[in-house]
Design a protein around this motif. Structure first.
Motif, PDB file in Angstrom:
ATOM      1  N   GLU A  45      31.434  -5.304  19.321  1.00 33.97           N
ATOM      2  CA  GLU A  45      32.255  -6.474  19.609  1.00 33.97           C
ATOM      3  C   GLU A  45      31.825  -7.683  18.783  1.00 33.97           C
ATOM      4  O   GLU A  45      32.641  -8.514  18.432  1.00 33.97           O
ATOM      5  CB  GLU A  45      32.179  -6.803  21.102  1.00 33.97           C
ATOM      6  CG  GLU A  45      32.969  -5.830  21.955  1.00 33.97           C
ATOM      7  CD  GLU A  45      33.063  -6.290  23.400  1.00 33.97           C
ATOM      8  OE1 GLU A  45      33.084  -7.510  23.648  1.00 33.97           O
ATOM      9  OE2 GLU A  45      33.133  -5.414  24.262  1.00 33.97           O
ATOM     10  N   SER A  46      30.526  -7.768  18.503  1.00 36.67           N
ATOM     11  CA  SER A  46      30.015  -8.894  17.722  1.00 36.67           C
ATOM     12  C   SER A  46      29.370  -8.373  16.450  1.00 36.67           C
ATOM     13  O   SER A  46      28.509  -7.500  16.491  1.00 36.67           O
ATOM     14  CB  SER A  46      28.984  -9.675  18.529  1.00 36.67           C
ATOM     15  OG  SER A  46      29.589 -10.246  19.667  1.00 36.67           O
ATOM     16  N   LYS A  47      29.798  -8.933  15.335  1.00 39.09           N
ATOM     17  CA  LYS A  47      29.278  -8.541  14.023  1.00 39.09           C
ATOM     18  C   LYS A  47      28.778  -9.804  13.329  1.00 39.09           C
ATOM     19  O   LYS A  47      29.479 -10.806  13.294  1.00 39.09           O
ATOM     20  CB  LYS A  47      30.378  -7.884  13.195  1.00 39.09           C
ATOM     21  CG  LYS A  47      31.010  -6.691  13.868  1.00 39.09           C
ATOM     22  CD  LYS A  47      32.231  -6.230  13.108  1.00 39.09           C
ATOM     23  CE  LYS A  47      33.011  -5.235  13.929  1.00 39.09           C
ATOM     24  NZ  LYS A  47      34.225  -4.813  13.267  1.00 39.09           N
ATOM     25  N   ILE A  48      27.588  -9.708  12.776  1.00 38.19           N
ATOM     26  CA  ILE A  48      26.954 -10.890  12.180  1.00 38.19           C
ATOM     27  C   ILE A  48      26.400 -10.533  10.809  1.00 38.19           C
ATOM     28  O   ILE A  48      25.807  -9.472  10.633  1.00 38.19           O
ATOM     29  CB  ILE A  48      25.794 -11.390  13.072  1.00 38.19           C
ATOM     30  CG1 ILE A  48      26.316 -11.786  14.448  1.00 38.19           C
ATOM     31  CG2 ILE A  48      25.047 -12.542  12.419  1.00 38.19           C
ATOM     32  CD1 ILE A  48      25.232 -12.049  15.455  1.00 38.19           C
ATOM     33  N   ILE A  49      26.576 -11.452   9.860  1.00 39.56           N
ATOM     34  CA  ILE A  49      25.896 -11.352   8.570  1.00 39.56           C
ATOM     35  C   ILE A  49      24.989 -12.562   8.446  1.00 39.56           C
ATOM     36  O   ILE A  49      25.437 -13.699   8.613  1.00 39.56           O
ATOM     37  CB  ILE A  49      26.876 -11.300   7.393  1.00 39.56           C
ATOM     38  CG1 ILE A  49      27.740 -10.043   7.453  1.00 39.56           C
ATOM     39  CG2 ILE A  49      26.110 -11.358   6.063  1.00 39.56           C
ATOM     40  CD1 ILE A  49      28.785  -9.938   6.373  1.00 39.56           C
ATOM     41  N   ILE A  50      23.727 -12.305   8.190  1.00 42.52           N
ATOM     42  CA  ILE A  50      22.779 -13.389   7.947  1.00 42.52           C
ATOM     43  C   ILE A  50      22.472 -13.368   6.454  1.00 42.52           C
ATOM     44  O   ILE A  50      21.913 -12.417   5.937  1.00 42.52           O
ATOM     45  CB  ILE A  50      21.477 -13.196   8.766  1.00 42.52           C
ATOM     46  CG1 ILE A  50      21.823 -13.219  10.260  1.00 42.52           C
ATOM     47  CG2 ILE A  50      20.468 -14.272   8.412  1.00 42.52           C
ATOM     48  CD1 ILE A  50      20.664 -12.905  11.171  1.00 42.52           C
TER      49      ILE A  50
END
Length: 149
Positions: free
Chosen positions: A138-143
């Motif tokens: 549900e949550s996708k993150i790129i750092i």
């Protein structure tokens, strides 16, 4: 049948001792079922490996300072984490995984000069997006870790 009668008391004693041992162990069963669902994040760490990351304005340099900044990986057991590295081009160092040791070892192996020179921030970001596009999280993150140079 006559031959079994003399041995019957011995068999009953053995059975009784066995049942006492089981009772002493106090076996327990639970009729309640607990359903554990873990909702983790999918996180891509996109790390700049360009030569400018060797500048020593951070101790010992920008690249090592970036690696230290992402030590939070050990504290994310329910999240899948992947690593993308980029210079003049980008590649996936570690695909999404919940194995924090693999991620930390993969990060430790990164160094400048693995790819053609330059800083292709767009390629690093695009490779991260491609890694996340088929994710069901549900949550996708790129750092994105870069010095911007």
């Amino acid at each position: 049948m006559h031959q079994m009668l003399p041995e019957m008391p011995y068999a009953l004693k053995t059975l009784a001792i066995g049942l006492l041992c089981i009772a002493a162990a106090r076996p327990q069963s639970s009729s309640s079922v607990e359903d554990f669902t873990r909702e983790g994040l999918d996180i891509i760490l996109s790390l700049d490996l360009s030569a400018s990351m060797l500048s020593k304005d951070f101790s010992p340099n920008r690249l090592e300072a970036s690696k230290e900044a992402i030590q939070f990986v050990d504290e994310r057991p329910n999240d899948r984490i992947g690593v993308v590295a980029y210079e003049g081009e980008a590649f996936t160092q570690i695909p999404l995984t919940t194995d924090q040791r693999v991620v930390m070892n993969g990060i430790a192996e990164l160094e400048t000069g693995l790819l053609e020179g330059g800083t292709a921030i767009g390629m690093g970001l695009a490779t991260g997006v491609n890694r996340l596009k088929d994710s069901d999280a549900e949550s996708k993150i790129i750092i994105l870790l870069t010095d911007g140079v």
